[in-house]
Structures are given as structure tokens and as C-alpha cells.
Design an enzyme around this catalytic site. Sequence first.
Site, PDB file in Angstrom:
ATOM      1  N   ARG A  64      17.375   1.378   4.310  1.00 56.75           N
ATOM      2  CA  ARG A  64      18.083   1.574   3.032  1.00 56.75           C
ATOM      3  C   ARG A  64      18.331   3.051   2.753  1.00 56.75           C
ATOM      4  O   ARG A  64      19.253   3.395   2.015  1.00 56.75           O
ATOM      5  CB  ARG A  64      17.328   0.878   1.888  1.00 56.75           C
ATOM      6  CG  ARG A  64      17.636  -0.613   1.841  1.00 56.75           C
ATOM      7  CD  ARG A  64      16.532  -1.422   1.213  1.00 56.75           C
ATOM      8  NE  ARG A  64      15.438  -1.604   2.164  1.00 56.75           N
ATOM      9  CZ  ARG A  64      14.169  -1.728   1.856  1.00 56.75           C
ATOM     10  NH1 ARG A  64      13.797  -1.698   0.604  1.00 56.75           N
ATOM     11  NH2 ARG A  64      13.265  -1.893   2.792  1.00 56.75           N
ATOM     12  N   GLU A 101      -1.194  -0.491   6.252  1.00 55.69           N
ATOM     13  CA  GLU A 101      -2.374  -1.167   5.711  1.00 55.69           C
ATOM     14  C   GLU A 101      -3.224  -1.736   6.858  1.00 55.69           C
ATOM     15  O   GLU A 101      -4.431  -1.553   6.900  1.00 55.69           O
ATOM     16  CB  GLU A 101      -1.895  -2.284   4.785  1.00 55.69           C
ATOM     17  CG  GLU A 101      -2.906  -2.670   3.739  1.00 55.69           C
ATOM     18  CD  GLU A 101      -2.355  -3.752   2.831  1.00 55.69           C
ATOM     19  OE1 GLU A 101      -1.125  -3.951   2.797  1.00 55.69           O
ATOM     20  OE2 GLU A 101      -3.181  -4.398   2.175  1.00 55.69           O
TER      21      GLU A 101
HETATM   22  P1  AMP Z   1       5.541   3.638   2.434  1.00 58.76           P
HETATM   23  O1  AMP Z   1       5.474   4.180   3.812  1.00 58.76           O
HETATM   24  O2  AMP Z   1       4.362   2.816   2.048  1.00 58.76           O
HETATM   25  O3  AMP Z   1       5.835   4.717   1.398  1.00 58.76           O
HETATM   26  O4  AMP Z   1       6.733   2.609   2.388  1.00 58.76           O
HETATM   27  C1  AMP Z   1       8.021   3.069   2.237  1.00 58.76           C
HETATM   28  C2  AMP Z   1       9.030   2.273   3.028  1.00 58.76           C
HETATM   29  O5  AMP Z   1       8.774   0.874   2.971  1.00 58.76           O
HETATM   30  C3  AMP Z   1      10.392   2.501   2.452  1.00 58.76           C
HETATM   31  O6  AMP Z   1      11.340   2.577   3.507  1.00 58.76           O
HETATM   32  C4  AMP Z   1      10.610   1.297   1.568  1.00 58.76           C
HETATM   33  O7  AMP Z   1      11.938   0.864   1.648  1.00 58.76           O
HETATM   34  C5  AMP Z   1       9.667   0.221   2.089  1.00 58.76           C
HETATM   35  N1  AMP Z   1       8.840  -0.389   1.027  1.00 58.76           N
HETATM   36  C6  AMP Z   1       7.501  -0.259   0.871  1.00 58.76           C
HETATM   37  N2  AMP Z   1       7.046  -0.958  -0.171  1.00 58.76           N
HETATM   38  C7  AMP Z   1       8.127  -1.543  -0.732  1.00 58.76           C
HETATM   39  C8  AMP Z   1       8.335  -2.395  -1.872  1.00 58.76           C
HETATM   40  N3  AMP Z   1       7.325  -2.785  -2.662  1.00 58.76           N
HETATM   41  N4  AMP Z   1       9.594  -2.787  -2.135  1.00 58.76           N
HETATM   42  C9  AMP Z   1      10.620  -2.396  -1.362  1.00 58.76           C
HETATM   43  N5  AMP Z   1      10.501  -1.622  -0.283  1.00 58.76           N
HETATM   44  C10 AMP Z   1       9.275  -1.183   0.047  1.00 58.76           C
END
Ligand code: AMP
Length: 176
Positions: A64, A101
Site C-alpha cells: 500500500r 510477533e
Molecule cells: P509493522 O511492521 O508492525 O509496523 O507493520 C506495518 C506493515 O504491516 C505495514 O505495511 C502495514 O500496512 C501492515 N499492517 C500492520 N498492522 C496492520 C493493521 N492493523 N492494519 C492494516 N495494516 C497493517
Amino acid sequence: MAMGILAKLRAAVRDVPDFPKKGIVFKDITPVLSDPALFRASIDLFLERCRGRKIDKIVGIDARGFVFGSAVAYELGVGFVPIRKRGKLPYQTEVAKYSLEYGEAEMEMHVDAIIAGDRVVLLDDLLATGGTSAAAAVLIRKAGGDLLEAQFLIELESLHGRHQLEPTSVTSFLKY
Ligand code: AMP
């Protein structure tokens, strides 16, 4: 930007419980993309943070971040660089591991995508734990890029992702 637009964007983001797995509330931004006024407004938020700064490249995160990032790069008249999940980019890459996780994941960038000294803004739809964008930041810096800022439409503040990105400055528009 009028307050009204942020409220409208917030209202358009759809919560999808238990996707992609139980316990996760997925923030679905596709209703923002499909609405012409909201799509434009979301791009304008990123643009306002970028205008007047010397930027060479917008780096977007799979997938995205590509949608928002390419529109922003187009409007600024700068290059766009994709950072992708492992195995998607065809040419030689640099790889950065990060922990999820459960287990690990890897992000990749083409070795010639960023030239040393490039002034770069990193962009994605959502900041959660920050693992993905921290890995992207490692790739940008390894290539010699000057990472000016990371920008997100949405930030899930309870996960403290912006700390993972330190010392990079973080901007988000819709905080949950
Ligand atoms: P993180 O590495 O945990 O910051 O996750 C970020 C990536 O995962 C981004 O590319 C987001 O699009 C996706 N992502 C993680 N959690 C969500 C969520 N609750 N809703 C939508 N996209 C998420």
C-alpha cells in the site's frame, strides 16, 4: 488542511476484525482509495509534509506504500523506489531481516535504487510495531541515503512503532 478532511478520512478507514489472523484489527484503507476526494486528500497530506524540502526519492513499502508513494513522487517530480517483501524484486538486492510477533521476515531493495547522498522520504499506509519500516530505514541508510522522515497515513500508537524508527522523524495523520 481543514479538520473536516481528517475526520472524513478517519470515518472511511474500515476496521476488519480478525484479519489476517485472529486478534488483529486490520485497518482497511481501500475505501479511502476508491473515493476520489479522499484519495486526493490523503495524497495531499503527504505532499504538504514534503513540499519546500529538497527530496530526491520517495521510498514506498510493499504494497500500500506503493499506492500513496507513487502519487506523491509523481506530484513532487522525484523518483520512486519500492521496498518489497523478499523474493519479489528481480535484480540484485540488499536484504534486511526484522522480527515479527512469531519468527522473522525480510524486506529487500534493489542495490542501485538509492545513490549515496539521496535525500529520501519513506512512506507507508500504516505504522504498527515499526518492524517493517525500521528494516526499510536500514536498507536506505546502508545505501547511503539520507532518510529525512518516515510518513504514515495511520499510526497505531499503542504499539510504539515510532520508537523502533529512532532517530528517524515520524509523521502520521490519523492516530489510533
Ligand atoms: P509493522 O511492521 O508492525 O509496523 O507493520 C506495518 C506493515 O504491516 C505495514 O505495511 C502495514 O500496512 C501492515 N499492517 C500492520 N498492522 C496492520 C493493521 N492493523 N492494519 C492494516 N495494516 C497493517
